[in-house]
Design a protein around this motif. Structure first.
Motif, PDB file in Angstrom:
ATOM      1  N   UNK A 297       0.857  -1.187   0.000  1.00 46.52           N
ATOM      2  CA  UNK A 297       0.000   0.000   0.000  1.00 46.52           C
ATOM      3  C   UNK A 297       0.895   1.240   0.000  1.00 46.52           C
ATOM      4  N   UNK A 298       0.538   2.212  -0.858  1.00 44.52           N
ATOM      5  CA  UNK A 298       1.281   3.471  -0.889  1.00 44.52           C
ATOM      6  C   UNK A 298       0.456   4.519  -0.147  1.00 44.52           C
ATOM      7  N   UNK A 299       1.091   5.203   0.781  1.00 42.98           N
ATOM      8  CA  UNK A 299       0.418   6.321   1.449  1.00 42.98           C
ATOM      9  C   UNK A 299       0.885   7.574   0.735  1.00 42.98           C
ATOM     10  N   UNK A 300       0.003   8.125  -0.071  1.00 41.44           N
ATOM     11  CA  UNK A 300       0.370   9.301  -0.845  1.00 41.44           C
ATOM     12  C   UNK A 300       0.080  10.544  -0.014  1.00 41.44           C
ATOM     13  N   UNK A 301       1.159  11.210   0.406  1.00 41.54           N
ATOM     14  CA  UNK A 301       1.006  12.372   1.286  1.00 41.54           C
ATOM     15  C   UNK A 301       0.856  13.642   0.467  1.00 41.54           C
ATOM     16  N   UNK A 302      -0.218  14.327   0.671  1.00 40.61           N
ATOM     17  CA  UNK A 302      -0.481  15.582  -0.032  1.00 40.61           C
ATOM     18  C   UNK A 302      -0.902  16.596   1.009  1.00 40.61           C
ATOM     19  N   UNK A 303      -0.313  17.793   0.965  1.00 37.60           N
ATOM     20  CA  UNK A 303      -0.666  18.806   1.963  1.00 37.60           C
ATOM     21  C   UNK A 303      -2.147  19.156   1.870  1.00 37.60           C
ATOM     22  N   UNK A 304      -2.754  19.331   3.027  1.00 38.29           N
ATOM     23  CA  UNK A 304      -4.177  19.697   3.079  1.00 38.29           C
ATOM     24  C   UNK A 304      -4.414  20.958   2.269  1.00 38.29           C
ATOM     25  N   UNK A 305      -5.510  20.997   1.549  1.00 40.08           N
ATOM     26  CA  UNK A 305      -5.897  22.198   0.828  1.00 40.08           C
ATOM     27  C   UNK A 305      -5.260  22.314  -0.546  1.00 40.08           C
ATOM     28  N   UNK A 306      -4.399  21.321  -0.931  1.00 37.89           N
ATOM     29  CA  UNK A 306      -3.781  21.385  -2.257  1.00 37.89           C
ATOM     30  C   UNK A 306      -4.339  20.228  -3.099  1.00 37.89           C
ATOM     31  N   UNK A 307      -4.573  20.463  -4.374  1.00 37.76           N
ATOM     32  CA  UNK A 307      -5.073  19.390  -5.235  1.00 37.76           C
ATOM     33  C   UNK A 307      -3.945  18.458  -5.643  1.00 37.76           C
ATOM     34  N   UNK A 308      -4.291  17.271  -6.123  1.00 31.96           N
ATOM     35  CA  UNK A 308      -3.271  16.326  -6.597  1.00 31.96           C
ATOM     36  C   UNK A 308      -2.742  16.804  -7.943  1.00 31.96           C
ATOM     37  N   UNK A 309      -1.397  16.817  -8.102  1.00 38.42           N
ATOM     38  CA  UNK A 309      -0.864  17.164  -9.419  1.00 38.42           C
ATOM     39  C   UNK A 309      -0.848  15.909 -10.294  1.00 38.42           C
ATOM     40  N   UNK A 310      -0.378  16.069 -11.532  1.00 41.53           N
ATOM     41  CA  UNK A 310      -0.448  14.960 -12.492  1.00 41.53           C
ATOM     42  C   UNK A 310       0.235  13.697 -12.019  1.00 41.53           C
ATOM     43  N   UNK A 311       1.490  13.836 -11.520  1.00 36.56           N
ATOM     44  CA  UNK A 311       2.233  12.619 -11.152  1.00 36.56           C
ATOM     45  C   UNK A 311       1.619  11.974  -9.918  1.00 36.56           C
ATOM     46  N   UNK A 312       1.066  12.785  -9.029  1.00 35.14           N
ATOM     47  CA  UNK A 312       0.417  12.215  -7.844  1.00 35.14           C
ATOM     48  C   UNK A 312      -0.847  11.459  -8.234  1.00 35.14           C
ATOM     49  N   UNK A 313      -1.627  12.082  -9.124  1.00 37.57           N
ATOM     50  CA  UNK A 313      -2.863  11.431  -9.568  1.00 37.57           C
ATOM     51  C   UNK A 313      -2.526  10.116 -10.277  1.00 37.57           C
ATOM     52  N   UNK A 314      -1.438  10.143 -11.074  1.00 38.94           N
ATOM     53  CA  UNK A 314      -1.039   8.944 -11.805  1.00 38.94           C
ATOM     54  C   UNK A 314      -0.638   7.845 -10.825  1.00 38.94           C
ATOM     55  N   UNK A 315       0.105   8.216  -9.799  1.00 37.40           N
ATOM     56  CA  UNK A 315       0.551   7.233  -8.802  1.00 37.40           C
ATOM     57  C   UNK A 315      -0.664   6.644  -8.063  1.00 37.40           C
ATOM     58  N   UNK A 316      -1.573   7.545  -7.672  1.00 38.15           N
ATOM     59  CA  UNK A 316      -2.755   7.080  -6.941  1.00 38.15           C
ATOM     60  C   UNK A 316      -3.579   6.133  -7.804  1.00 38.15           C
ATOM     61  N   UNK A 317      -3.567   6.391  -9.106  1.00 39.12           N
ATOM     62  CA  UNK A 317      -4.350   5.537  -9.993  1.00 39.12           C
ATOM     63  C   UNK A 317      -3.682   4.198 -10.257  1.00 39.12           C
ATOM     64  N   UNK A 318      -2.339   4.211 -10.272  1.00 39.68           N
ATOM     65  CA  UNK A 318      -1.612   3.027 -10.718  1.00 39.68           C
ATOM     66  C   UNK A 318      -1.395   2.000  -9.613  1.00 39.68           C
ATOM     67  N   UNK A 319      -1.413   2.413  -8.369  1.00 38.58           N
ATOM     68  CA  UNK A 319      -1.070   1.478  -7.300  1.00 38.58           C
ATOM     69  C   UNK A 319      -2.145   1.460  -6.225  1.00 38.58           C
ATOM     70  N   UNK A 320      -2.088   0.397  -5.430  1.00 39.34           N
ATOM     71  CA  UNK A 320      -2.950   0.361  -4.257  1.00 39.34           C
ATOM     72  C   UNK A 320      -2.484   1.495  -3.362  1.00 39.34           C
ATOM     73  N   UNK A 321      -3.316   2.488  -3.178  1.00 40.42           N
ATOM     74  CA  UNK A 321      -2.841   3.640  -2.421  1.00 40.42           C
ATOM     75  C   UNK A 321      -3.954   4.278  -1.594  1.00 40.42           C
ATOM     76  N   UNK A 322      -3.518   5.022  -0.600  1.00 42.74           N
ATOM     77  CA  UNK A 322      -4.424   5.841   0.201  1.00 42.74           C
ATOM     78  C   UNK A 322      -3.887   7.258   0.117  1.00 42.74           C
ATOM     79  N   UNK A 323      -4.745   8.221  -0.197  1.00 42.14           N
ATOM     80  CA  UNK A 323      -4.302   9.609  -0.199  1.00 42.14           C
ATOM     81  C   UNK A 323      -4.485  10.140   1.228  1.00 42.14           C
ATOM     82  N   UNK A 324      -3.398  10.685   1.774  1.00 38.74           N
ATOM     83  CA  UNK A 324      -3.452  11.233   3.128  1.00 38.74           C
ATOM     84  C   UNK A 324      -3.180  12.718   3.046  1.00 38.74           C
ATOM     85  N   UNK A 325      -4.085  13.491   3.598  1.00 41.64           N
ATOM     86  CA  UNK A 325      -3.886  14.939   3.641  1.00 41.64           C
ATOM     87  C   UNK A 325      -3.075  15.253   4.884  1.00 41.64           C
ATOM     88  N   UNK A 326      -1.920  15.890   4.677  1.00 36.60           N
ATOM     89  CA  UNK A 326      -1.034  16.169   5.818  1.00 36.60           C
ATOM     90  C   UNK A 326      -1.225  17.606   6.317  1.00 36.60           C
TER      91      UNK A 326
END
Ligand code: GDP
Length: 440
Positions: A297-326
């Motif tokens: 599982x990938x924990x994709x850390x993204x700062x609260x209040x910011x949208x996912x950029x292209x590479x983050x969205x691609x990673x979230x789509x490609x792997x088993x992941x959880x987006x975590x707002x930090x």
């Protein structure tokens, strides 16, 4: 000689209040009698205080407990002696036992004897090792359950139904001219299918069994400064990773073992995902990509209040992941999804729970009641058994050969036999003659 008397220290060497020495085998009592003053075997499983000596020289005073075979761990005559710990007393006691005729046991020899003497099957013997090696409570529970015979029982039932099936098939092969007529092919097909489905259900537990054994690989990913290292520390509850404000400082991956609600997790902090000019940093990023591909599982850390950029969205789509707002404490407005603050600790427990659910949900749902697979060996054996039944199915067609079905069912049975460590060829014959009135 398989049953010669063996002795070994059962507790770790070094400074300790007590140490336990075990002796097992044919003649174990005679060996111990040469070392323990007033040794007697007529009070089994009761600890007795006595003086231990070597050639008349006192070593220690301690307790000994006699376990006459077959009612012992190994199934042989056994004695457990407890003496004071430390460097000297246990070593001298062992030396005295060796001088009295016991050989030093090889690794796992007590448990090996337990298997040979039918006290434990192979699956249970492995569980002894797993229980000793367990670092997370869930691992210990699973090992204990296998040691209690949960999985062994399930395999024994499976094996039993395959042996019955073989008995039916033997009837078909050996007595085709019987008045009763052949066994209905539907009945055989249904029996094969039932066993296959049961093996399939056990095999389905393999992925989470692997995660349970090795710890689920949880990889923190995200842009530099997203708060990965801080979250890594918050999740571990200690300051293990370097936390810094300079983007891209976590140059390499850092791995730490922990557990979330008792479930084992290998937590990995990676270098930032951004393209790096710096060579060292690039190397770190290569390591992160390797970890990312291996992650459960990938924990994709993204700062609260910011949208996912292209590479983050691609990673979230490609792997088993959880987006975590930090950095929840810095954000204004309502928190949405999994939002954490490594500074205040908000959301950390919820995140641990969410990860445990994602990684071990099937086991949590079962409440650890269903037996599940342990080692790779279990998976290999069951895969072999399933494949053999698959082969058997191919011959379950009009005009198919019962002898070939039988051959494959036998293969499946052997795979299960190897799994638990019993191989008894006479058993099928016994079933055939017990289940059918061939003597009529
Ligand atoms: P990484 O590069 O993704 O590993 O990010 P770091 O964990 O090194 O964090 C980058 C910066 O954000 C550091 O100055 C941290 O102190 C800060 N930071 C990280 N998590 C939080 C948080 O939850 N709240 C606040 N206020 N600051 C945070």
């Amino acid at each position: 000689m398989l049953s010669d008397p063996i002795a070994a220290l059962a507790t770790p060497p070094g400074r300790s209040a007590l140490a336990v020495v075990r002796v097992s085998g044919l003649g174990a009592f005679a060996v111990v009698a040469r070392v323990v003053e007033g040794f007697r075997t007529d009070r089994p499983r009761v600890a007795t205080l006595a003086a231990f000596h070597h050639d008349g020289e006192p070593i220690d005073r301690g307790l000994y407990t006699v376990f006459p075979g077959p009612h012992s761990y190994t199934g042989e005559d056994m004695v457990e002696l407890s003496c004071h710990g430390g460097q000297l007393a246990p070593a001298r006691l062992l030396a005295a036992l060796h001088a009295a005729g016991a050989r030093h046991a090889s690794p796992g020899e007590f448990t090996r004897r337990a298997v040979l003497n039918g006290k434990l099957d192979l699956v249970q013997a492995e569980a002894v090792g797993e229980l000793i090696d367990a670092v997370a409570p869930a691992q210990a529970r699973a090992a204990l359950r296998r040691l209690d015979g949960g999985l062994s029982q399930r395999i024994a039932e499976l094996r039993e139904s395959l042996v019955e099936l073989q008995a039916l098939l033997s009837y078909e092969i050996d007595f085709p001219g019987e008045d009763d007529g052949p066994v209905p092919p539907d009945r055989i097909a249904a029996a094969v299918e039932t066993s296959r489905a049961r093996i399939g259900r056990l095999l389905a537990t393999a992925p989470s069994a692997d995660r349970l054994r090795q710890g689920a690989l949880l990889v923190l990913a995200g842009r530099p400064n997203a708060g990965k290292s801080s979250l890594f520390n918050a999740l571990l509850g200690s300051d293990r990773a370097l936390v810094t404000e300079i983007p891209g400082t976590t140059r390499d991956a850092i791995e730490a073992h922990t557990d979330f609600l008792g479930w084992p997790v290998r937590l990995v902090d990676t270098a930032g995902l951004a393209d790096a000019e710096d060579r060292l940093e690039r190397m770190g990023i290569e390591v992160s990509h390797r970890y990312l591909s291996a992650a459960d599982l990938v924990l994709l850390c993204v700062e609260s209040g910011r949208g996912l950029d292209g590479s983050e969205a691609a990673l979230a789509g490609a792997r088993a992941s959880l987006v975590v707002r930090t950095k929840r404490d810095l954000a204004n407005g309502a928190a949405e999804g999994l939002t954490v603050s490594s500074v205040t600790g908000e959301g950390i427990d919820e995140l641990r729970r969410a990860v445990a659910e994602r990684m071990f949900g099937d086991r949590i749902a079962l409440g650890d009641l269903e037996p599940t697979l342990g080692s790779e060996r279990h998976r290999t054996a069951l895969t072999r058994a399933a494949a053999a039944l698959e082969d058997a199915t191919e011959h379950l067609v009009p005009g198919g050969e019962a002898v070939l079905v039988s051959h494959h069912v036998r293969e499946a049975t052997l795979a299960l036999d190897e799994l638990v460590g019993v191989v008894d060829v006479e058993e099928v014959l016994g079933k055939v003659f017990a289940g059918f009135c061939v003597g009529k």
